[in-house]
Design an enzyme around this catalytic site. Structure first.
Site, PDB file in Angstrom:
ATOM      1  N   TYR A  72       7.333   8.239  -1.297  1.00 23.42           N
ATOM      2  CA  TYR A  72       6.094   8.682  -0.661  1.00 23.42           C
ATOM      3  C   TYR A  72       5.951  10.202  -0.722  1.00 23.42           C
ATOM      4  CZ  TYR A  72       2.414   9.231   2.808  1.00 23.42           C
ATOM      5  OH  TYR A  72       1.253   9.576   3.446  1.00 23.42           O
ATOM      6  N   LYS A  76       3.371  12.514  -3.137  1.00 25.23           N
ATOM      7  CA  LYS A  76       2.448  13.460  -2.489  1.00 25.23           C
ATOM      8  C   LYS A  76       2.675  14.881  -3.024  1.00 25.23           C
ATOM      9  CE  LYS A  76       0.228  10.645   0.220  1.00 25.23           C
ATOM     10  NZ  LYS A  76      -1.209  10.398   0.059  1.00 25.23           N
TER      11      LYS A  76
END
Length: 165
Positions: A72, A76
């Site tokens: 994650y 990002k």
């Protein structure tokens, strides 16, 4: 979104672009998460720039880091780098903590976490969470404030401050 390039005309003639696109690994799987949160966002930024967008505002995540071992946070961070590389006159990246919002779909564990963070937010209002309305107000405020910086990164506390202005 798989045929985003076929809709390039929708990206024409806008001075400012806002991007809050994202999914979850649970919903899309690891490959789907990467495709949505990195690839679609990067392609949308490129289309926006080609269409004349001068200022792109990206909602990312607290802890975003292209070198992270967590999928994650790595994705990002990667998309932040890709969007910056597009070459907007201004690029603002918001890195909110846990977003406090009501969802239509049921996510029991997320609900428990949101309840806990809602209580924590009363004592430490800018540390671990932020209401989505505050993020939205901060995104709009970014456009209204003059800025000399080519790239500006706003962490959770700054999002809270700007979202109240």
């Amino acid at each position: 979104f798989e045929r985003l390039g076929e809709h390039a005309a929708a990206f024409q003639g806008h001075d400012v672009g806002f991007c809050c696109l994202g999914t979850t690994r649970a919903k899309a799987g690891a490959d789907g998460f990467v495709r949505v949160d990195r690839d679609y966002v990067a392609q949308a930024a490129e289309l926006a720039r080609a269409g004349g967008c001068k200022h792109f505002i990206l909602q990312s995540s607290q802890g975003a880091n292209a070198q992270s071992s967590f999928l994650y946070l790595r994705v990002k961070g990667e998309v932040e780098n890709l969007v910056q590389a597009v070459g907007f006159d201004r690029c603002t990246i918001l890195r909110p903590a846990v977003l406090l919002c009501k969802r239509q779909e049921s996510r029991p564990m997320e609900w428990v976490i949101r309840q806990f963070l809602g209580v924590v937010a009363r004592v430490f209002p800018t540390a671990y969470s932020v209401p989505v309305e505050t993020v939205a107000r901060a995104m709009v405020a970014c456009v209204l404030q003059p800025g000399e910086e080519k790239v500006k990164v706003l962490e959770n506390k700054a999002i809270h401050e700007l979202g109240k202005a």
